[in-house]
Design a protein around this motif. Structure first.
Motif, PDB file in Angstrom:
ATOM      1  N   ASP A 213       0.837  -5.744  -4.021  1.00 36.60           N
ATOM      2  CA  ASP A 213       0.430  -7.124  -3.419  1.00 36.60           C
ATOM      3  C   ASP A 213      -0.603  -7.736  -4.140  1.00 36.60           C
ATOM      4  O   ASP A 213      -1.678  -7.400  -4.282  1.00 36.60           O
ATOM      5  CB  ASP A 213      -0.374  -6.562  -2.025  1.00 36.60           C
ATOM      6  CG  ASP A 213      -0.697  -7.922  -1.144  1.00 36.60           C
ATOM      7  OD1 ASP A 213      -0.490  -8.869  -1.477  1.00 36.60           O
ATOM      8  OD2 ASP A 213      -1.873  -7.439  -0.527  1.00 36.60           O
TER       9      ASP A 213
ATOM     10  N   HIS B 152      -3.211  -2.995  -3.350  1.00 37.48           N
ATOM     11  CA  HIS B 152      -3.281  -4.529  -3.044  1.00 37.48           C
ATOM     12  C   HIS B 152      -4.684  -4.785  -4.218  1.00 37.48           C
ATOM     13  O   HIS B 152      -5.616  -4.352  -4.163  1.00 37.48           O
ATOM     14  CB  HIS B 152      -4.114  -4.574  -1.703  1.00 37.48           C
ATOM     15  CG  HIS B 152      -3.111  -4.008  -0.719  1.00 37.48           C
ATOM     16  ND1 HIS B 152      -2.170  -4.786  -0.078  1.00 37.48           N
ATOM     17  CD2 HIS B 152      -2.803  -2.734  -0.228  1.00 37.48           C
ATOM     18  CE1 HIS B 152      -1.492  -3.974   0.923  1.00 37.48           C
ATOM     19  NE2 HIS B 152      -2.195  -2.854   0.885  1.00 37.48           N
TER      20      HIS B 152
ATOM     21  N   LYS C 252       4.241  -0.415  -4.881  1.00 33.35           N
ATOM     22  CA  LYS C 252       4.496  -1.792  -4.865  1.00 33.35           C
ATOM     23  C   LYS C 252       3.266  -2.576  -4.929  1.00 33.35           C
ATOM     24  O   LYS C 252       2.333  -1.948  -4.687  1.00 33.35           O
ATOM     25  CB  LYS C 252       4.959  -2.266  -3.318  1.00 33.35           C
ATOM     26  CG  LYS C 252       6.351  -1.437  -2.759  1.00 33.35           C
ATOM     27  CD  LYS C 252       6.659  -1.609  -1.495  1.00 33.35           C
ATOM     28  CE  LYS C 252       7.785  -0.743  -1.203  1.00 33.35           C
ATOM     29  NZ  LYS C 252       8.065  -0.920   0.515  1.00 33.35           N
TER      30      LYS C 252
ATOM     31  N   THR D  21       1.634   0.923  -1.368  1.00 32.81           N
ATOM     32  CA  THR D  21       1.168  -0.500  -1.969  1.00 32.81           C
ATOM     33  C   THR D  21      -0.080  -0.515  -2.463  1.00 32.81           C
ATOM     34  O   THR D  21      -0.919   0.002  -1.805  1.00 32.81           O
ATOM     35  CB  THR D  21       1.468  -1.480  -0.669  1.00 32.81           C
ATOM     36  OG1 THR D  21       2.741  -1.399  -0.112  1.00 32.81           O
ATOM     37  CG2 THR D  21       0.993  -2.916  -1.061  1.00 32.81           C
TER      38      THR D  21
END
Length: 232
Positions: free
Chosen positions: A167, A223, A165, A221
């Motif tokens: 961010d 970032h 994912k 995730t």
């Protein structure tokens, strides 16, 4: 049979990847744009006649940063997607560390630019190649024989859907063009890190075109924590 067969590059890649870190592990995973620039001997328009009718092409190229000394190959390698610890036979992988360091990529042929000072240039999308990578051959992709819907890809079948994912804070997106946001998202989702590294505090840096992207990864995730342009 001749034991010493020599291949000479017919072209090289002009891409936005100036270093190996961050390059997608397979072609087509990110819609990266690249150009194929031919050596002077092959800048003959007739050699490209009919190629414009093809939507995709195969590139045979040299793993120029992974050349082993003759006789110094290993029969097993450690695929990154398996965590970097599990060994598989080199011929069961697409590892660059092979007896003959030849790569194979399928890319979309966006257009052919015939009239340039560098001769005919192929504009392609989806290349997973370092800038200046030597190219040995270009062949048309033939869907009726090259596409095998029932084919099985070995251990890669278990990892083919792996993605992180993302961010991606608005302040960094606003720093980029819409195309850069899309392409960087596609690249970063593939998880550029070595698979054996899992430190959420570690800040990684990768270059793409004139950008330097900083990021961390925690769990599933990634970032984005910094982007600089023309900083290296």
């Amino acid at each position: 049979m001749k034991e010493d067969i020599r291949l000479s590059p017919i072209a090289h890649i002009r891409s936005n990847f100036k270093e190996k870190f961050g390059i997608p592990r397979q072609s087509g995973l990110a819609q990266t744009h690249a150009e194929i620039i031919f050596e002077s001997e092959y800048r003959v328009e007739e050699a490209f006649r009919g190629l414009e009718a093809c939507s995709h092409i195969w590139l045979l190229w040299l793993f120029s940063e992974s050349i082993l000394e003759k006789g110094n190959w290993s029969p097993t390698v450690r695929p990154p997607r398996l965590g970097g610890n599990t060994r598989m036979g080199v011929f069961a992988t697409r590892s660059p560390f092979r007896p003959n360091p030849i790569g194979l990529s399928c890319v979309r042929l966006e257009r052919i630019e015939m009239k340039t000072p560098e001769g005919p240039i192929l504009h392609v999308v989806g290349a997973d190649l370092l800038d200046e990578t030597p190219v040995f051959d270009v062949k048309p992709y033939l869907p009726y024989v090259d596409s095998v819907p029932a084919a099985f890809g070995g251990f890669s079948e278990n990892t083919k859907g792996y993605e992180l994912k993302i961010d991606f804070p608005k302040k960094w997106k606003d720093y980029l063009s819409e195309e850069e946001v899309v392409v960087l998202g596609q690249i970063l989702r593939q998880d550029p890190r070595p698979s054996y590294q899992n430190d959420p505090k570690r800040v990684y840096g990768m270059s793409y075109a004139d950008l330097e992207i900083k990021f961390t990864v925690s769990g599933d995730t990634l970032h984005v924590c910094g982007i600089n342009r023309d900083s290296f």
